[in-house]
Design a protein around this motif. Structure first.
Motif, PDB file in Angstrom:
ATOM      1  N   ALA A 166       0.761  -1.373   0.094  1.00 26.30           N
ATOM      2  CA  ALA A 166       0.014  -0.100  -0.001  1.00 26.30           C
ATOM      3  C   ALA A 166       0.934   1.152  -0.189  1.00 26.30           C
ATOM      4  N   ALA A 167       1.949   1.089   0.500  1.00 22.66           N
ATOM      5  CA  ALA A 167       3.085   2.352   0.763  1.00 22.66           C
ATOM      6  C   ALA A 167       3.326   2.700  -0.885  1.00 22.66           C
ATOM      7  N   LEU A 168       3.375   1.794  -1.632  1.00 22.66           N
ATOM      8  CA  LEU A 168       3.700   2.317  -3.136  1.00 22.66           C
ATOM      9  C   LEU A 168       2.699   3.009  -3.721  1.00 22.66           C
ATOM     10  N   TRP A 171      -5.553   6.977  -7.168  1.00 21.39           N
ATOM     11  CA  TRP A 171      -6.127   5.969  -8.236  1.00 21.39           C
ATOM     12  C   TRP A 171      -7.170   6.666  -8.891  1.00 21.39           C
ATOM     13  N   SER A 172      -7.688   6.206  -9.971  1.00 22.48           N
ATOM     14  CA  SER A 172      -8.683   6.922 -10.848  1.00 22.48           C
ATOM     15  C   SER A 172     -10.096   6.473 -10.660  1.00 22.48           C
ATOM     16  N   PHE A 177     -10.126   7.947  -2.341  1.00 25.08           N
ATOM     17  CA  PHE A 177      -8.857   7.249  -1.997  1.00 25.08           C
ATOM     18  C   PHE A 177      -8.537   7.414  -0.573  1.00 25.08           C
ATOM     19  N   THR A 178      -8.691   6.554   0.045  1.00 23.20           N
ATOM     20  CA  THR A 178      -8.326   6.366   1.583  1.00 23.20           C
ATOM     21  C   THR A 178      -7.550   5.145   1.777  1.00 23.20           C
ATOM     22  N   GLU A 179      -6.832   5.031   3.235  1.00 24.14           N
ATOM     23  CA  GLU A 179      -6.030   4.012   3.252  1.00 24.14           C
ATOM     24  C   GLU A 179      -6.886   2.825   3.639  1.00 24.14           C
ATOM     25  N   ALA A 180      -7.868   2.905   3.869  1.00 26.88           N
ATOM     26  CA  ALA A 180      -8.991   1.779   4.119  1.00 26.88           C
ATOM     27  C   ALA A 180      -9.404   1.064   2.753  1.00 26.88           C
ATOM     28  N   ALA A 181      -9.844   2.150   1.830  1.00 25.91           N
ATOM     29  CA  ALA A 181     -10.121   1.587   0.731  1.00 25.91           C
ATOM     30  C   ALA A 181      -9.163   0.903  -0.102  1.00 25.91           C
ATOM     31  N   LEU A 182      -7.813   1.477   0.093  1.00 28.21           N
ATOM     32  CA  LEU A 182      -6.717   1.014  -0.680  1.00 28.21           C
ATOM     33  C   LEU A 182      -6.514  -0.400  -0.116  1.00 28.21           C
ATOM     34  N   LEU A 183      -6.265  -0.620   1.135  1.00 36.14           N
ATOM     35  CA  LEU A 183      -6.122  -1.887   1.804  1.00 36.14           C
ATOM     36  C   LEU A 183      -6.792  -2.924   1.516  1.00 36.14           C
ATOM     37  N   GLU A 184      -8.362  -2.413   1.255  1.00 35.77           N
ATOM     38  CA  GLU A 184      -9.348  -3.463   1.012  1.00 35.77           C
ATOM     39  C   GLU A 184      -9.236  -3.761  -0.570  1.00 35.77           C
ATOM     40  N   LEU A 185      -8.951  -2.819  -1.403  1.00 36.80           N
ATOM     41  CA  LEU A 185      -8.596  -3.221  -2.977  1.00 36.80           C
ATOM     42  C   LEU A 185      -7.506  -4.166  -3.060  1.00 36.80           C
ATOM     43  N   LEU A 186      -6.374  -3.988  -2.211  1.00 34.11           N
ATOM     44  CA  LEU A 186      -5.252  -5.091  -2.349  1.00 34.11           C
ATOM     45  C   LEU A 186      -5.504  -6.094  -1.898  1.00 34.11           C
ATOM     46  N   ARG A 187      -6.333  -6.215  -0.646  1.00 36.63           N
ATOM     47  CA  ARG A 187      -6.722  -7.476   0.034  1.00 36.63           C
ATOM     48  C   ARG A 187      -7.501  -8.282  -0.792  1.00 36.63           C
ATOM     49  N   GLU A 188      -8.571  -7.785  -1.294  1.00 34.07           N
ATOM     50  CA  GLU A 188      -9.505  -8.446  -2.076  1.00 34.07           C
ATOM     51  C   GLU A 188      -9.211  -8.892  -3.592  1.00 34.07           C
ATOM     52  N   ALA A 189      -8.012  -8.266  -4.070  1.00 37.95           N
ATOM     53  CA  ALA A 189      -7.629  -8.344  -5.485  1.00 37.95           C
ATOM     54  C   ALA A 189      -6.298  -8.441  -5.360  1.00 37.95           C
ATOM     55  N   PRO A 190      -5.723  -9.615  -5.066  1.00 39.89           N
ATOM     56  CA  PRO A 190      -4.361  -9.961  -4.697  1.00 39.89           C
ATOM     57  C   PRO A 190      -3.572  -9.671  -5.980  1.00 39.89           C
ATOM     58  N   TYR A 191      -4.115 -10.038  -7.226  1.00 36.18           N
ATOM     59  CA  TYR A 191      -3.378  -9.765  -8.305  1.00 36.18           C
ATOM     60  C   TYR A 191      -3.060  -8.311  -8.680  1.00 36.18           C
ATOM     61  N   ILE A 192      -3.835  -7.262  -7.924  1.00 35.06           N
ATOM     62  CA  ILE A 192      -3.343  -5.903  -8.429  1.00 35.06           C
ATOM     63  C   ILE A 192      -2.104  -5.725  -7.415  1.00 35.06           C
TER      64      ILE A 192
END
Length: 130
Positions: A78-80, A84-85, A90-105
């Motif tokens: 997430a620090a990277l 986003w578009s 864009f929040t830390e919580a929303a970003l962590l959710e995206l990265l957790r739920e879409a590990p390919y991203i």
């Protein structure tokens, strides 16, 4: 050549757009803005991650220890991400959710940030002629 021809930090801090595809590989107009691995924030996050992993090694419960390491790894990736578009804020919580739920991203962001050529394309080599 001059020493500044080898500098990477400033460009890594600026970030670059990483196009996103759906899980089936279909391209989209969506993107993440990714910092390079030489960015200040990522290097600090890497230090934090190393400390987290060391601290997690003292957790007796194996499942809890694995979860702590996994959460730290997610924060590191997430620090990277600078932005986003998406229409969503864009929040830390929303970003962590995206990265957790879409590990390919998350995996793609890690690979993208590690590829210095993405941050130092042909246009940046023109300065070598100065």
């Amino acid at each position: 050549m001059k020493p500044s021809d080898f500098f990477t930090r400033a460009k890594a801090n600026e970030g670059e757009r990483m196009p996103l595809a759906l899980p089936d590989g279909t391209p989209t107009d969506s993107y993440l803005v990714i910092r390079g691995v030489d960015s200040d924030l990522f290097r600090q996050a890497l230090d934090d991650h190393r400390r987290d992993v060391l601290a997690a090694s003292s957790i007796k419960d194996e499942a809890e220890r694995k979860e702590a390491v996994k959460a730290s790894q997610l924060r590191l990736v997430a620090a990277l991400v600078i932005g986003w578009s998406f229409d969503a804020e864009f929040t830390e919580a929303a970003l962590l959710e995206l990265l957790r739920e879409a590990p390919y991203i998350a995996d793609a962001a890690d690979r993208f940030a590690s590829d210095r050529r993405r941050f130092f394309g042909k246009s940046s080599t023109d300065s070598a002629k100065d």
